[in-house]
Scaffold this active site. Structure first.
Site, PDB file in Angstrom:
ATOM      1  N   GLU A 286       0.945  -1.208   0.295  1.00  0.00           N
ATOM      2  CA  GLU A 286      -0.081  -0.061  -0.208  1.00  0.00           C
ATOM      3  C   GLU A 286       0.627   1.341   0.127  1.00  0.00           C
ATOM      4  OE1 GLU A 286      -2.820  -0.701   3.027  1.00  0.00           O
ATOM      5  OE2 GLU A 286      -4.276   0.737   2.063  1.00  0.00           O
ATOM      6  N   HIS A 307       7.452 -27.246  -0.714  1.00  0.00           N
ATOM      7  CA  HIS A 307       6.211 -28.553  -1.453  1.00  0.00           C
ATOM      8  C   HIS A 307       6.105 -27.874  -2.181  1.00  0.00           C
ATOM      9  CE1 HIS A 307       9.265 -31.203   1.390  1.00  0.00           C
ATOM     10  NE2 HIS A 307       9.086 -29.825   2.225  1.00  0.00           N
ATOM     11  N   LYS A 421     -14.432   1.043  -3.261  1.00  0.00           N
ATOM     12  CA  LYS A 421     -15.502   1.161  -2.891  1.00  0.00           C
ATOM     13  C   LYS A 421     -16.103   1.902  -3.495  1.00  0.00           C
ATOM     14  CE  LYS A 421     -12.215   2.123   1.081  1.00  0.00           C
ATOM     15  NZ  LYS A 421     -11.751   3.137   2.102  1.00  0.00           N
TER      16      LYS A 421
END
Ligand code: PA5
Length: 444
Positions: A286, A307, A421
């Site tokens: 961010e 793995h 948003k």
């Protein structure tokens, strides 16, 4: 003390190039210290460790003691992004791996997190747990208007109000000193509140009440954490090429800008550090991912992910470097026994600590990944403790500010977060979004 070892980059970079980036990082440190860079009204985190008053910690402990007296055994911490990741990281790092399953009396309430997603199933199942327990909640939102925590809080608040006569004493809000819907609500309902300082952004707020209160409630020592952070506050302010934050910032920028390493993988060899990776990804992602620039932050837990992701890191596209958070000593001891039959053929390890195998896996992986073209930085602490975790928080925050300034980015804003948003509010037909609702429906 957090130490940075860049030896795993030696075969990839020229010393002269590294020196150029050290100079850039030292200039960026000057900008950070003088407060003359972009986003300079969000630099309050720089001195939190040395400036946090004892009265703030005492205030957190007063909430802990009050809830203890009420018999609270479950605290729901509601928040998203910087309003929960630091606390979650610290609590997971410092808790017993099997605290929930172990029998025996618990010294502290269990802390669970909500408001960091919009899953109905998650919230419904949280309420199944809440219904079985003696509950209190901490709702955290700096802006006081974020949808995810607001939805979760409405549900939890309704339950607490229906089930406890002392409801308002079971709710604490951490938000802005003056503005936002949460501040208005908390004032009206008479909740105990803590303030997120104006000059500290969400992802830099773990050492404000945002992190400190949940960590205190979970039973951990924030004085130690602040002491470790203070040690790194001092170390990261020194104008020298030995400054660990300067070293880390210089090398990661060199790898990105000159070698095209666009992905940084934070690696831990202890499952308790999984959420350090989550906290770190938010901090760097961010802060730096803007203006079509930035290193993409990823995280893995080894040896588990050797793995799965190990194959890609060893032989896939050569786009990454690794930063290993190395813990030198284990807090616990398990020695591998000897077996007369040796059917599992493990007797060659008899008498060894399991951590010795972990250390050899770490060293073997380092050599293999370097051979495979993956430079490796190492950020090490002596052991996993509140003190060293505080040091890691402060170190990574300083290094992030310096790195972003080297990259020419404002590390303290997040303009890109608004895009989803706006669409979500338009789709949810939030009042005030009528035009956007019309436009988005036409688009669909
Ligand atoms: O770092 C940030 O500023 C963000 O990640 C915020 O912490 C996050 O969006 C939550 O915001 P708020 O605390 O205002 O609810």
């Amino acid at each position: 003390m957090v130490k940075v070892n860049l030896g795993g980059c030696d075969s990839f970079v020229k010393d002269a190039d590294y020196k150029v980036y050290v100079e850039k990082a030292l200039e960026a440190l000057d900008i950070l210290k003088s407060g003359s860079g972009a986003g300079n009204d969000f630099l309050g985190w720089k001195h939190l460790p040395s400036e946090t008053p004892e009265s703030l910690i005492a205030d957190c402990e007063a909430v802990r003691d009050c809830w203890k007296a009420k018999g609270v055994d479950l605290v729901v911490v509601i928040g998203i992004g910087g309003s929960y990741l630091g606390a979650r990281c610290a609590i997971e790092a410092l808790s017993h791996n099997f605290a929930k399953q172990l029998s025996g009396k618990k010294d502290a309430p269990e802390v669970v997190f909500a408001g960091n997603n919009l899953s109905e199933e998650y919230l419904a199942e949280l309420m199944d747990l809440v219904a079985e327990r003696n509950v209190a909640t901490v709702v955290i939102s700096k802006s006081g208007t974020t949808t995810e925590p607001a939805v979760a809080f409405r549900v939890v608040k309704e339950y607490i109000e229906k089930n406890y006569k002392d409801a308002s004493e079971r709710i604490v809000a951490i938000t802005d000193a003056k503005k936002g819907a949460l501040k208005t609500l908390a004032t009206q309902e008479g909740y105990k509140t803590f303030v997120v300082p104006d000059n500290v952004g969400g992802r830099y707020s773990v050492l404000t009440p945002v992190g400190l209160l949940p960590i205190v409630l979970a039973g951990f020592d924030v004085r130690e954490m602040l002491a470790g952070a203070k040690e790194m506050e001092e170390a990261c302010l020194v104008k020298s090429e030995g400054n660990p934050a300067v070293k880390y910032a210089a090398m990661r920028n060199l790898l990105y800008s000159e070698l095209g390493k666009k992905v940084e993988i934070l690696v831990a060899y202890n499952p308790k550090l999984q959420y350090l990776g989550e906290w770190w990804k938010q901090l760097y992602g961010e802060s730096e991912g803007k203006e079509l620039k930035g290193i993409f932050p990823a995280s893995v837990n080894f040896t588990t992910d050797l793995h799965s992701m190990g194959q890609f890191i060893q032989e896939g596209e050569r786009i990454m470097f690794e930063t290993v958070v190395s813990v030198e000593k284990s807090n616990r001891s398990v020695i591998i026994g000897s077996d007369p039959q040796n059917l599992d053929q493990l007797n060659y390890l008899a008498g060894q600590h399991v951590e010795h195998c972990n250390a050899m896996a770490q060293l073997g992986t380092k050599l293999a990944h370097i051979d495979g073209g993956v430079p490796q930085l190492e950020v090490s602490i002596e052991k996993l403790s509140a003190f060293n975790l505080g040091g890691l928080f402060q170190f990574f925050e300083y290094a992030c500010g310096i790195s972003a300034y080297v990259l020419g980015i404002n590390p303290f804003n997040q303009p890109g977060v608004e895009a989803y948003k706006k669409n979500m509010f338009a789709l949810l037909e939030k009042p005030g979004y009528e035009e956007q609702t019309k436009a988005i429906k036409e688009r669909l």
